[in-house]
Design a protein around this motif. Structure first.
Motif, PDB file in Angstrom:
ATOM      1  N   LEU A   9       0.894  -1.060  -0.001  1.00  0.00           N
ATOM      2  CA  LEU A   9       0.148  -0.128   0.184  1.00  0.00           C
ATOM      3  C   LEU A   9       0.924   1.238   0.072  1.00  0.00           C
ATOM      4  O   LEU A   9       1.954   1.419   0.773  1.00  0.00           O
ATOM      5  CB  LEU A   9      -0.809   0.073   1.292  1.00  0.00           C
ATOM      6  N   ASP A  10       0.253   2.248  -0.613  1.00  0.00           N
ATOM      7  CA  ASP A  10       0.958   3.438  -0.616  1.00  0.00           C
ATOM      8  C   ASP A  10       0.404   4.118   0.529  1.00  0.00           C
ATOM      9  O   ASP A  10      -0.390   3.531   0.942  1.00  0.00           O
ATOM     10  CB  ASP A  10       0.655   4.309  -1.991  1.00  0.00           C
ATOM     11  N   TYR A  11       1.089   5.291   0.992  1.00  0.00           N
ATOM     12  CA  TYR A  11       0.524   5.941   2.198  1.00  0.00           C
ATOM     13  C   TYR A  11      -0.222   7.168   2.061  1.00  0.00           C
ATOM     14  O   TYR A  11      -1.670   7.257   2.301  1.00  0.00           O
ATOM     15  CB  TYR A  11       1.771   6.183   3.232  1.00  0.00           C
ATOM     16  N   ASP A  12       0.298   8.195   1.542  1.00  0.00           N
ATOM     17  CA  ASP A  12      -0.369   9.745   1.260  1.00  0.00           C
ATOM     18  C   ASP A  12      -1.628   9.477   0.317  1.00  0.00           C
ATOM     19  O   ASP A  12      -0.980   9.212  -1.021  1.00  0.00           O
ATOM     20  CB  ASP A  12       0.438  10.634   0.891  1.00  0.00           C
ATOM     21  N   GLY A  13      -2.633   9.824   0.624  1.00  0.00           N
ATOM     22  CA  GLY A  13      -3.690   9.738  -0.574  1.00  0.00           C
ATOM     23  C   GLY A  13      -4.398   8.313  -0.707  1.00  0.00           C
ATOM     24  O   GLY A  13      -5.425   8.281  -1.498  1.00  0.00           O
ATOM     25  N   THR A  14      -3.651   7.426   0.020  1.00  0.00           N
ATOM     26  CA  THR A  14      -4.400   5.895  -0.068  1.00  0.00           C
ATOM     27  C   THR A  14      -4.781   5.635   1.371  1.00  0.00           C
ATOM     28  O   THR A  14      -6.041   5.193   1.438  1.00  0.00           O
ATOM     29  CB  THR A  14      -3.145   5.120  -0.459  1.00  0.00           C
ATOM     30  N   LEU A  15      -3.966   5.726   2.284  1.00  0.00           N
ATOM     31  CA  LEU A  15      -4.308   5.303   3.664  1.00  0.00           C
ATOM     32  C   LEU A  15      -4.739   6.687   4.405  1.00  0.00           C
ATOM     33  O   LEU A  15      -5.392   6.510   5.462  1.00  0.00           O
ATOM     34  CB  LEU A  15      -2.979   4.791   4.348  1.00  0.00           C
ATOM     35  N   GLY A  49      -2.580   2.232  -4.715  1.00  0.00           N
ATOM     36  CA  GLY A  49      -1.627   3.687  -4.875  1.00  0.00           C
ATOM     37  C   GLY A  49      -2.422   4.933  -5.633  1.00  0.00           C
ATOM     38  O   GLY A  49      -3.346   4.637  -6.151  1.00  0.00           O
ATOM     39  N   ASP A  50      -2.015   5.889  -5.350  1.00  0.00           N
ATOM     40  CA  ASP A  50      -2.904   7.037  -6.010  1.00  0.00           C
ATOM     41  C   ASP A  50      -2.296   8.143  -6.843  1.00  0.00           C
ATOM     42  O   ASP A  50      -2.743   8.739  -7.432  1.00  0.00           O
ATOM     43  CB  ASP A  50      -3.503   7.867  -4.958  1.00  0.00           C
ATOM     44  N   ASP A  51      -0.784   7.834  -6.901  1.00  0.00           N
ATOM     45  CA  ASP A  51      -0.290   9.038  -7.189  1.00  0.00           C
ATOM     46  C   ASP A  51       0.577   8.454  -8.765  1.00  0.00           C
ATOM     47  O   ASP A  51       0.627   7.131  -9.221  1.00  0.00           O
ATOM     48  CB  ASP A  51       0.939   9.510  -6.370  1.00  0.00           C
ATOM     49  N   THR A  52       1.202   9.144  -9.488  1.00  0.00           N
ATOM     50  CA  THR A  52       1.884   9.163 -10.490  1.00  0.00           C
ATOM     51  C   THR A  52       3.013   7.951 -10.432  1.00  0.00           C
ATOM     52  O   THR A  52       3.183   7.109 -11.232  1.00  0.00           O
ATOM     53  CB  THR A  52       2.729  10.437 -11.191  1.00  0.00           C
ATOM     54  N   SER A  53       3.758   8.143  -9.353  1.00  0.00           N
ATOM     55  CA  SER A  53       4.853   7.236  -8.814  1.00  0.00           C
ATOM     56  C   SER A  53       4.158   5.662  -8.915  1.00  0.00           C
ATOM     57  O   SER A  53       4.979   4.716  -8.912  1.00  0.00           O
ATOM     58  CB  SER A  53       5.419   7.562  -7.711  1.00  0.00           C
ATOM     59  N   ASP A  54       3.005   5.665  -8.369  1.00  0.00           N
ATOM     60  CA  ASP A  54       2.463   4.151  -8.293  1.00  0.00           C
ATOM     61  C   ASP A  54       2.192   3.523  -9.762  1.00  0.00           C
ATOM     62  O   ASP A  54       1.929   2.338  -9.686  1.00  0.00           O
ATOM     63  CB  ASP A  54       0.848   4.326  -7.425  1.00  0.00           C
ATOM     64  N   GLU A  55       2.057   4.163 -10.625  1.00  0.00           N
ATOM     65  CA  GLU A  55       1.884   3.625 -11.959  1.00  0.00           C
ATOM     66  C   GLU A  55       2.916   2.650 -12.501  1.00  0.00           C
ATOM     67  O   GLU A  55       2.611   1.837 -13.105  1.00  0.00           O
ATOM     68  CB  GLU A  55       1.886   4.811 -13.137  1.00  0.00           C
TER      69      GLU A  55
HETATM   70 MG    MG Z   1       0.100   8.643  -2.607  1.00  0.00          MG
END
Ligand code: MG
Length: 255
Positions: A21-27, A204-210
């Motif tokens: 799991l990602d943290y910011d914007g996800t959890l 995840g929610d961000d570009t880096s999660d792609e």
């Molecule tokens: Mg995030």
């Protein structure tokens, strides 16, 4: 197939789970300053139930520095990946990318510090293996200038620029990203699980999660948080939906 049906099917029958799991914007919801992104106690409790299950392994992978991430989540039995996975620690795992050294960032840090007076509201954060330029408080009209400066400095320093939510992360150019880190973690954590069916899940929610959605294609259930274009297989609207999914997984893993 709907996401909840897919999860119920995959996680039934004694299957085991590796959840990354990602943290910011996800959890946690995205907030005005990164420092204010605290994990809600109810979410921590759900994550703990998941991490304590013998059939589940939990990893949290973030652009945050490792120590910052670990202190925000504050759970044992969790694998933490900081600086986009350049540093990984937890559950007997210990990894630091051999090519990534703080000294790679010295010149970039100096150039960013010198540029700060020209972008009011911008803030630098030193994360050990990454430097972040936060621009949440920079006036919208000045943001194109932030991008220009970031692009110029990243080129001069030979680093990689990872754009995030109102932040640019400068990381050593070592061919590593959340996708590589997620595969590394999934492989090692799967080994510690019973050899029955193992399900990998990434949220995840961000570009880096792609990069993780792409790297885990056909190997994991991938879930994007939010409405932006994505390579993930599934999408949920926001943090509340993620929390509902986590509760569902925690129940399945403890039944
Ligand atoms: Mg995030």
């Amino acid at each position: 197939m709907r996401l909840v049906n897919r999860l119920d099917r995959e996680l039934g029958d004694g299957a085991s789970l590796v959840a990354i799991l990602d943290y910011d914007g996800t959890l946690t919801p995205l907030v005005a300053t990164p420092g204010a992104a605290h994990l809600a106690p109810s979410v921590r409790e759900t994550l703990a139930r998941l991490a304590e299950s013998e059939r589940a392994r939990l990893a949290i992978l973030s652009g945050r520095g490792l120590a910052d991430l670990r202190s925000r989540v504050a759970l044992r039995d969790v694998v933490y990946g900081g600086c986009h996975g350049l540093e990984i620690a937890g559950r007997q795992l210990r990894f630091r990318h051999p090519g990534a050294r703080p000294s790679c960032l010295t010149a970039t840090r100096r150039a960013l510090t010198a540029s700060l007076p020209s972008i009011p509201g911008a803030r630098l954060e030193w994360k050990g293996l990454a430097v972040s330029l936060h621009y949440r408080r920079v006036a919208p009209g000045r943001r194109p200038r932030v991008r220009d400066i970031a692009t110029r400095i990243v080129r001069a320093g030979g680093l990689t620029l990872v754009p995030g939510h109102e932040v640019f992360d400068f990381v050593p150019r070592v061919g590593w990203n959340k996708g590589r880190a997620a595969r590394w973690i999934a492989r090692r954590m799967a080994r510690t699980l019973p050899p029955r069916r193992r399900v990998v899940l990434y949220v995840g929610d961000d570009t880096s999660d792609e990069s993780a959605f792409v790297a885990l294609r056909d190997r994991a259930v991938t879930i994007c948080v939010g409405a932006k274009p994505t390579a993930a297989e599934y999408r949920v609207a926001g943090v509340r939906e993620v929390q509902a999914l986590l509760r569902r997984m925690a129940s399945a893993m403890n039944s």
